[in-house]
Design an enzyme around this catalytic site. Sequence first.
Site, PDB file in Angstrom:
ATOM      1  N   ASP A  91      16.364  -5.782 -18.411  1.00  0.00           N
ATOM      2  CA  ASP A  91      17.683  -6.099 -17.893  1.00  0.00           C
ATOM      3  C   ASP A  91      17.972  -7.523 -18.360  1.00  0.00           C
ATOM      4  OD1 ASP A  91      20.047  -5.970 -16.245  1.00  0.00           O
ATOM      5  OD2 ASP A  91      18.966  -7.166 -14.763  1.00  0.00           O
ATOM      6  N   ASP A 143      20.774 -10.169 -16.979  1.00  0.00           N
ATOM      7  CA  ASP A 143      21.051 -11.141 -15.921  1.00  0.00           C
ATOM      8  C   ASP A 143      20.047 -10.990 -14.786  1.00  0.00           C
ATOM      9  OD1 ASP A 143      23.248 -11.890 -17.452  1.00  0.00           O
ATOM     10  OD2 ASP A 143      24.606 -10.539 -16.390  1.00  0.00           O
TER      11      ASP A 143
END
EC number: 3.1.3.-
Length: 189
Positions: free
Chosen positions: A9, A11
Site C-alpha cells: 500500500d 499512504d
Amino acid sequence: MSEKVVVLDRDGVINQDSDEYIKSLDEWVPYPQSIESIARLHQAGWQVAVATNQSGIARGFYTKATLENIHRELHRRVNIAGGELAHIAYCPHGPDDFCHCRKPQPGLLEQIQDVLHLTDFEGCWMVGDSLRDLETGAAMGCHLALVRTGKGLKTEAQGEGLEGTLIFDDLASFVDWLLLEQQNELNCR
C-alpha cells in the site's frame, strides 16, 4: 515455484498518511528508510509493486497529473537508492463508485498480476496499514503483513481480520525480517 513479489500500500506504508489526503508532491513525505527498504527488496530479487486507493481524484482534491507526478518522484527516489518499482496500480474512484479496483476489491492486484505476468500470488506478500489492504491480499492468496505506521496501530488495536497476519513496526522492519527469512532459507538448502 512461487513468485517473489511484495505488494505495498502507499499512504501509511511508504509515506506518511493524512486524513486530508496527499494532494501535492510537497505533501508526499516518505517514511525514514522506506525508499531504501524498497531498494533492498529489489536488490534481493523481489519485484515490488504498489496498490493504492486514490479517491482524492474522484473527490476533486487533486488530479491524475498530480498523482502521476508523485509517482514519478517515488520511482526516481527508489531508482537513486538502487531499486526499482515493477508497477504502481491505483484506483482513482470514490467509495460510492462501486468499481472493481478499489481495495478491498481485487482489481488492483489483478492489474499487477497481469502486468507482472504472475500465475498467482502464492508466495507473494501484501503489506498494508488497513484491514482493506489485508482483505485484498487475502482474497488473492498473498501472505499478509500489517505495519504500525499510518493507520496500522488503529487497525491492530481493532484486532479484527488479523488472523495469519504478521505485524511489524514499519516497512523497514518487515523488509529486515523478510530478507533474514530468505537468507535462512538459502542457508538451509
